[in-house]
Design a protein around this motif. Sequence first.
Motif, mmCIF file in Angstrom:
data_model
loop_
_atom_site.group_PDB
_atom_site.id
_atom_site.type_symbol
_atom_site.label_atom_id
_atom_site.label_comp_id
_atom_site.label_asym_id
_atom_site.label_seq_id
_atom_site.Cartn_x
_atom_site.Cartn_y
_atom_site.Cartn_z
ATOM 1 N N ILE A 1 40.948 53.042 43.957
ATOM 2 C CA ILE A 1 40.174 52.290 44.961
ATOM 3 C C ILE A 1 39.473 53.269 45.911
ATOM 4 C CG2 ILE A 1 40.313 50.652 46.885
ATOM 5 C CD1 ILE A 1 42.629 49.307 45.508
ATOM 6 N N LYS B 1 41.351 37.545 48.815
ATOM 7 C CA LYS B 1 42.256 37.659 47.651
ATOM 8 C C LYS B 1 41.572 37.219 46.360
ATOM 9 C CE LYS B 1 46.322 38.599 49.474
ATOM 10 N NZ LYS B 1 47.659 38.718 49.402
ATOM 11 N N LYS C 1 37.152 45.844 44.061
ATOM 12 C CA LYS C 1 38.305 46.484 44.713
ATOM 13 C C LYS C 1 39.397 45.458 45.036
ATOM 14 C CE LYS C 1 35.926 50.383 46.859
ATOM 15 N NZ LYS C 1 35.457 50.947 48.131
ATOM 16 N N GLN C 2 38.964 44.259 45.400
ATOM 17 C CA GLN C 2 39.978 43.201 45.640
ATOM 18 C C GLN C 2 40.811 42.964 44.385
ATOM 19 O OE1 GLN C 2 37.481 40.833 49.052
ATOM 20 N NE2 GLN C 2 38.232 39.583 47.378
ATOM 21 N N ARG D 1 43.474 45.603 43.816
ATOM 22 C CA ARG D 1 44.664 45.531 44.697
ATOM 23 C C ARG D 1 45.756 44.625 44.122
ATOM 24 N NH1 ARG D 1 40.531 45.238 48.795
ATOM 25 N NH2 ARG D 1 40.193 47.394 49.445
ATOM 26 N N ASP E 1 48.747 43.411 41.941
ATOM 27 C CA ASP E 1 49.807 44.105 41.204
ATOM 28 C C ASP E 1 50.271 43.202 40.071
ATOM 29 O OD1 ASP E 1 51.957 45.413 40.187
ATOM 30 O OD2 ASP E 1 53.179 45.341 42.007
#
Length: 496
Positions: A273, A430, A467-468, A471, A473
């Motif tokens: 990122i 998100k 990029k969101q 993030r 996982d």
Amino acid sequence: MYIVQIASECAPAIKAGGLGDVVYGLSRGLSNQGHNVEIILPKYDCMRYDQIGEMSEAYQDLWVPWNNGSIHCTVLYAEIYGQKCFFIESHSNENFFNRNKIYGDWDDPLRFAFFSKASLEFLLKSGKRPDIIHCHDGQTGLIPVLLYEIYQHQGMGNQRVCYTIHNFKHQSVALRNVLGAAGLGDHLFTDDRLKDNGRHDAINFMKGGIVYANHVTTVSPHHAWEARFSSEGYGLGSTLGVHHEKFSGILNGIDDKFWNPKVDKYLPTNYGIADFELKARNKKALRERLWLRDPDKPTPRPIVAYIGRLDAQKGVDLVLHAIDYALFRSAQFVLLGSPTGNELGRLFGGKKNHFNNNPDVHLELTFNEELSHLVYAGADMMIVPSNYEPCGLTQMISLRYGTVPIVRGVGGLKNTVFDVDYDESIAPEKRNGYVFYQTDHSALDSALGRAIDLWYNNPEDFVELAKQGMRYDYSWKDPAQEYVKVYDKIRVPSAI
Ligand SMILES: Nc1ncnc2c1ncn2[C@@H]1O[C@H](COP(=O)(O)OP(=O)(O)O[C@H]2O[C@H](CO)[C@@H](O)[C@H](O)[C@H]2O)[C@@H](O)[C@H]1O
């Protein structure tokens, strides 16, 4: 806990699709949490031996009862990237695993019935007594059947089975004489046990797995619902209904060692990122590798990609349409796909010829693990327009590589991708991709079109969306814990 996985694939050595990824990734996820995990696999001639450690003999003369006689096998041991694996090598005249392919022969159910029997015989004879046997898909559906009908009476009374279904379409349906070959009685040929729900002269391994296992999972919560209540159970919805109390959906993960752009050994340039701009170097490398022109100066273009088996499941009509739509919108298109039948092979072969001289399209009709990493890293967008998708790994891998997924909202795709413009169930920061629901061209066009619009008109917002996604996982950490909860529920409490 001592867990033995029994499966027909394990990535990256034996992989036809997502099953291989899951068997390896889940095993490593469980090992990382301190469990003792072993994997039993067939020893195929077509394995990637360069991905397997040194082999040694683990059990020399394993005689597997079969067809009123027995078949001589050798069991070999080797590690696949740190995971302990046993390979069953059969010396039978049928050459069960020396066919230069993993699947696709008329006697597949018989081959894997034999593998299932041989795996249990190996556990029995070698004195291995795992707390849990975890088996996967139609190929190993007979494992719990054989365990409870035969092996529990021979000293394996404390073993319990978790059975995971990755694809309800491939159930391993065979003529009932397989029962006899495997040493199972004809009394199992009943509606409440192994008799196929559609073909009344056949037995169904997957149905057997559902009936006999202590717990049954499929690979996402949404698909657990679909399998029970829609046509996606492919005839097994009623069986799941009878056994619903032991059936659940657990979302897959992806292995964070193999699928990590920061350390991926197949990428010319690693990135994360913080240095997202380096992803562009992989895009350049992808273009060079696949002879696509580099139009970024003066006019930049996004790359839209598809990676996956080319199978009716995957929405091939929409995949083909997406190529035309991407070109119409001045994007480039890369496809890495392995056709699952001759008809689709011919269809995509024809398309490949058609686009041969087009500098903005490349179709690679093969299975190529190394290239797939470069495509995940080099593309800007990934389409997953599946008709049905029990979980789907391509969207999760894409998210990790900052490649924005555009998916049809079915199965696990619905559980993992959240539309940036429309998903009000989740906070805007998100959201991670684009979702469409219908199966017609305009549905795909509207979602892919929104993604291409953002790429052209608001490039900074597009990068933020990518990029969101990064993030998220979607590693095996949480799913492995979910499986441990299931194992804990079904295992026989230790005598200590
Ligand atoms: N031509 C090619 N070259 C290189 N790599 C390729 C490839 N074609 C596919 N792959 C790779 O194979 C995997 C495919 O994952 P999918 O989730 O699409 O699995 P698949 O439909 O096979 O399996 C089923 O099992 C999995 C696991 O449970 C479920 O996620 C899924 O929904 C279900 O249909 C990915 O790692 C992808 O990169």
